[in-house]
Motif scaffolding. Structure first.
Motif, PDB file in Angstrom:
ATOM      1  N   ALA A   1       0.802  -1.224   0.000  1.00 56.50           N
ATOM      2  CA  ALA A   1       0.000   0.000   0.000  1.00 56.50           C
ATOM      3  C   ALA A   1       0.839   1.280   0.000  1.00 56.50           C
ATOM      4  O   ALA A   1       0.568   2.204  -0.772  1.00 56.50           O
ATOM      5  N   LEU A   2       1.835   1.358   0.861  1.00 58.26           N
ATOM      6  CA  LEU A   2       2.549   2.622   1.044  1.00 58.26           C
ATOM      7  C   LEU A   2       3.664   2.867   0.028  1.00 58.26           C
ATOM      8  O   LEU A   2       3.721   3.938  -0.590  1.00 58.26           O
ATOM      9  N   ALA A   3       4.548   1.911  -0.118  1.00 56.48           N
ATOM     10  CA  ALA A   3       5.726   2.100  -0.976  1.00 56.48           C
ATOM     11  C   ALA A   3       5.384   2.534  -2.408  1.00 56.48           C
ATOM     12  O   ALA A   3       6.066   3.407  -2.964  1.00 56.48           O
ATOM     13  N   PRO A   4       4.331   1.973  -3.041  1.00 53.17           N
ATOM     14  CA  PRO A   4       4.030   2.386  -4.422  1.00 53.17           C
ATOM     15  C   PRO A   4       3.622   3.857  -4.537  1.00 53.17           C
ATOM     16  O   PRO A   4       3.667   4.419  -5.635  1.00 53.17           O
ATOM     17  N   LEU A   5       3.226   4.469  -3.414  1.00 56.05           N
ATOM     18  CA  LEU A   5       2.753   5.851  -3.456  1.00 56.05           C
ATOM     19  C   LEU A   5       3.844   6.868  -3.122  1.00 56.05           C
ATOM     20  O   LEU A   5       3.637   8.068  -3.289  1.00 56.05           O
ATOM     21  N   ILE A   6       4.975   6.387  -2.645  1.00 64.04           N
ATOM     22  CA  ILE A   6       6.021   7.292  -2.162  1.00 64.04           C
ATOM     23  C   ILE A   6       7.222   7.277  -3.103  1.00 64.04           C
ATOM     24  O   ILE A   6       7.771   6.217  -3.404  1.00 64.04           O
ATOM     25  N   THR A   7       7.599   8.467  -3.558  1.00 61.81           N
ATOM     26  CA  THR A   7       8.790   8.621  -4.382  1.00 61.81           C
ATOM     27  C   THR A   7       9.805   9.435  -3.594  1.00 61.81           C
ATOM     28  O   THR A   7       9.596  10.624  -3.335  1.00 61.81           O
ATOM     29  N   ALA A   8      10.885   8.798  -3.176  1.00 66.99           N
ATOM     30  CA  ALA A   8      11.895   9.469  -2.358  1.00 66.99           C
ATOM     31  C   ALA A   8      12.438  10.708  -3.058  1.00 66.99           C
ATOM     32  O   ALA A   8      12.813  10.653  -4.233  1.00 66.99           O
TER      33      ALA A   8
END
Length: 225
Positions: free
Chosen positions: A36-43
């Motif tokens: 859920a979270l990682a696909p939405l976050i771009t460092a």
């Protein structure tokens, strides 16, 4: 002096609760973080991250909820392992349990940073800062989790209430988390990597607890002094 002392059989209910809870933690963490979270976050890209979360707000919140449930289960695991290990060394087992509970508390504090993100989306930079704060707090908190694993491994190796090989693997897993937590403090932009290899001890612990619950073996405590 070498001695051997009989102890009651390992609690089947504690083994079930510990094994199932650890398995659920693995599922919830994978679904929440990676699903859920990682696909939405771009460092490093605040605008892209804010846009992704805005378009998938429910997915983001579900991810945070999954992680909070995992933190709650960490407390359950701490109690289950205390029930098993206290037969061998209550002081060390209790200390190990408190380290895991402390880690769970720090993890919830870290997750509170993520929970605030949807309200910060009008200011993408602040939203990304909150996500970065979550990562730092969680990684530093891993040092508490590491001490829990090291102590569990110590009890296993010293008393044989758990197989010695399992104690060694769990201790190694703890060392990996400690190095990653310390690396976050000592090195800017540190990316945890050691624990991605050493975590096998946690997997082995899940399997052993579930197998023990099924077989309900009668073990003896042995140690040296």
């Amino acid at each position: 002096m070498t001695y051997a002392t009989h102890i009651p059989p390992i609690s089947r209910s504690a083994a079930w609760v510990g094994g199932v809870s650890l398995l659920l933690i693995a599922v919830l963490a994978a679904a929440g973080n990676f699903g859920a979270l990682a696909p939405l976050i771009t460092a490093g890209d605040a605008a892209k991250t804010a846009a992704a979360i805005s378009g998938s707000g429910l997915q983001f919140r579900i991810g945070v909820l999954c992680m909070i449930l995992a933190a709650i289960l960490d407390v359950v695991v701490a109690a289950a392992l205390l029930r098993i290990l206290e037969q061998a060394n209550r002081m060390v087992a209790l200390t190990a349990a408190w380290f895991r509970i402390a880690y769970a508390a720090v993890f919830v504090v870290a997750l509170s940073q993520l929970a605030s993100v949807p309200n910060l989306l009008p200011n993408p930079d602040r939203a990304l800062d909150a996500i970065d704060s979550y990562n730092v707090i969680w990684r530093v908190g891993l040092m508490l989790f590491a001490m829990h694993l090291v102590l569990v491994g110590y009890v296993a190796v010293r008393t044989r209430i758990l197989p010695r090989w399992l104690g060694i693997l769990v201790g190694i897993a703890g060392a990996g988390y400690f190095v990653d937590g310390a690396g976050t403090i000592l090195q800017p932009d540190y990316v945890p990597s050691i624990s991605t290899v050493t975590f096998i001890g946690e997997v082995a612990l899940i399997g052993w607890l579930l197998w023990t619950a099924i077989r309900r073996p009668k073990l003896q405590l042995s140690s040296t002094r």
